[in-house]
Design a protein around this motif. Structure first.
Motif, PDB file in Angstrom:
ATOM      1  N   HIS A   1       0.650  -1.278   0.076  1.00  0.00           N
ATOM      2  CA  HIS A   1      -0.050  -0.010   0.095  1.00  0.00           C
ATOM      3  C   HIS A   1       0.873   1.208  -0.059  1.00  0.00           C
ATOM      4  CE1 HIS A   1      -3.514  -2.389   0.567  1.00  0.00           C
ATOM      5  NE2 HIS A   1      -2.915  -2.914   1.445  1.00  0.00           N
ATOM      6  N   GLY A   2       2.180   0.977  -0.125  1.00  0.00           N
ATOM      7  CA  GLY A   2       2.912   2.239  -0.232  1.00  0.00           C
ATOM      8  C   GLY A   2       3.501   2.632   1.071  1.00  0.00           C
ATOM      9  N   SER A   3       4.627   3.088   1.289  1.00  0.00           N
ATOM     10  CA  SER A   3       5.170   3.204   2.671  1.00  0.00           C
ATOM     11  C   SER A   3       4.560   4.446   3.217  1.00  0.00           C
ATOM     12  CB  SER A   3       6.720   3.810   2.369  1.00  0.00           C
ATOM     13  OG  SER A   3       6.917   4.862   1.613  1.00  0.00           O
ATOM     14  N   LYS A   4       3.752   5.233   2.638  1.00  0.00           N
ATOM     15  CA  LYS A   4       2.854   6.368   3.406  1.00  0.00           C
ATOM     16  C   LYS A   4       1.620   6.178   3.177  1.00  0.00           C
ATOM     17  CE  LYS A   4       6.767   9.553   2.796  1.00  0.00           C
ATOM     18  NZ  LYS A   4       7.382  10.696   2.302  1.00  0.00           N
ATOM     19  N   GLY A   5       0.983   5.094   2.814  1.00  0.00           N
ATOM     20  CA  GLY A   5      -0.240   4.572   2.550  1.00  0.00           C
ATOM     21  C   GLY A   5      -0.907   5.328   1.213  1.00  0.00           C
ATOM     22  N   GLU A   6       0.156   5.800   0.465  1.00  0.00           N
ATOM     23  CA  GLU A   6      -0.437   6.250  -0.830  1.00  0.00           C
ATOM     24  C   GLU A   6      -1.193   5.517  -1.779  1.00  0.00           C
ATOM     25  OE1 GLU A   6       4.009   5.315  -1.547  1.00  0.00           O
ATOM     26  OE2 GLU A   6       2.600   5.847   0.290  1.00  0.00           O
ATOM     27  N   GLY A   7      -0.811   4.145  -1.669  1.00  0.00           N
ATOM     28  CA  GLY A   7      -1.392   3.198  -2.551  1.00  0.00           C
ATOM     29  C   GLY A   7      -0.075   2.892  -3.790  1.00  0.00           C
ATOM     30  N   ILE A   8      -0.727   1.991  -4.513  1.00  0.00           N
ATOM     31  CA  ILE A   8       0.463   1.635  -5.600  1.00  0.00           C
ATOM     32  C   ILE A   8      -0.863   1.486  -6.802  1.00  0.00           C
ATOM     33  CG2 ILE A   8       2.159  -0.193  -6.578  1.00  0.00           C
ATOM     34  CD1 ILE A   8       2.727  -0.687  -3.546  1.00  0.00           C
ATOM     35  N   PRO A   9      -0.637   2.296  -7.705  1.00  0.00           N
ATOM     36  CA  PRO A   9      -1.504   2.005  -9.072  1.00  0.00           C
ATOM     37  C   PRO A   9      -1.532   0.571  -9.501  1.00  0.00           C
ATOM     38  CG  PRO A   9      -0.076   4.260  -9.339  1.00  0.00           C
ATOM     39  CD  PRO A   9       0.326   3.364  -8.052  1.00  0.00           C
ATOM     40  N   ASN A  10      -2.725   0.204  -9.687  1.00  0.00           N
ATOM     41  CA  ASN A  10      -2.866  -1.331 -10.449  1.00  0.00           C
ATOM     42  C   ASN A  10      -2.537  -2.343  -9.360  1.00  0.00           C
ATOM     43  OD1 ASN A  10      -4.394  -0.469 -12.981  1.00  0.00           O
ATOM     44  ND2 ASN A  10      -2.536   0.275 -13.507  1.00  0.00           N
TER      45      ASN A  10
END
Length: 94
Positions: A1-10
């Motif tokens: 989900h990304g190191s800062k919770g930003e999400g990972i596209p697709n």
């Protein structure tokens, strides 16, 4: 989900500001952590890959602690998730 919770596209949705984490109740979050979610496909060939279930990987305390942290860090919810909440949802799923 990304190191800062930003999400990972697709791959994985953003956790920062995620509506599930901001809800008054942790019920949906606990269900997702326990049971996982299937791959989801959206218009334009966008997708989010499946998340595996963690019911057999994490203890009820670990799920409660993780849920508490996620809600506080990314959802603005200070109320702790309890072991009893996790166990109640796990029992209901059986």
């Amino acid at each position: 989900h990304g190191s800062k919770g930003e999400g990972i596209p697709n791959v994985a949705p953003a956790m920062y500001g995620n509506a599930t984490l901001a809800m008054d109740t942790a019920q949906n979050l606990i269900r997702v952590v326990l049971n996982g979610i299937p791959t989801q496909t959206f218009t334009g060939n966008q997708r989010m890959y499946a998340m595996p279930p963690f019911a057999h990987e994490l203890s009820d305390k670990e799920i409660a602690d993780l849920s508490t942290w996620m809600r506080a860090e990314w959802g603005g919810q200070a109320a702790a998730v309890t072991i009893d909440q996790v166990q109640g949802i796990a029992r209901a799923a059986r």
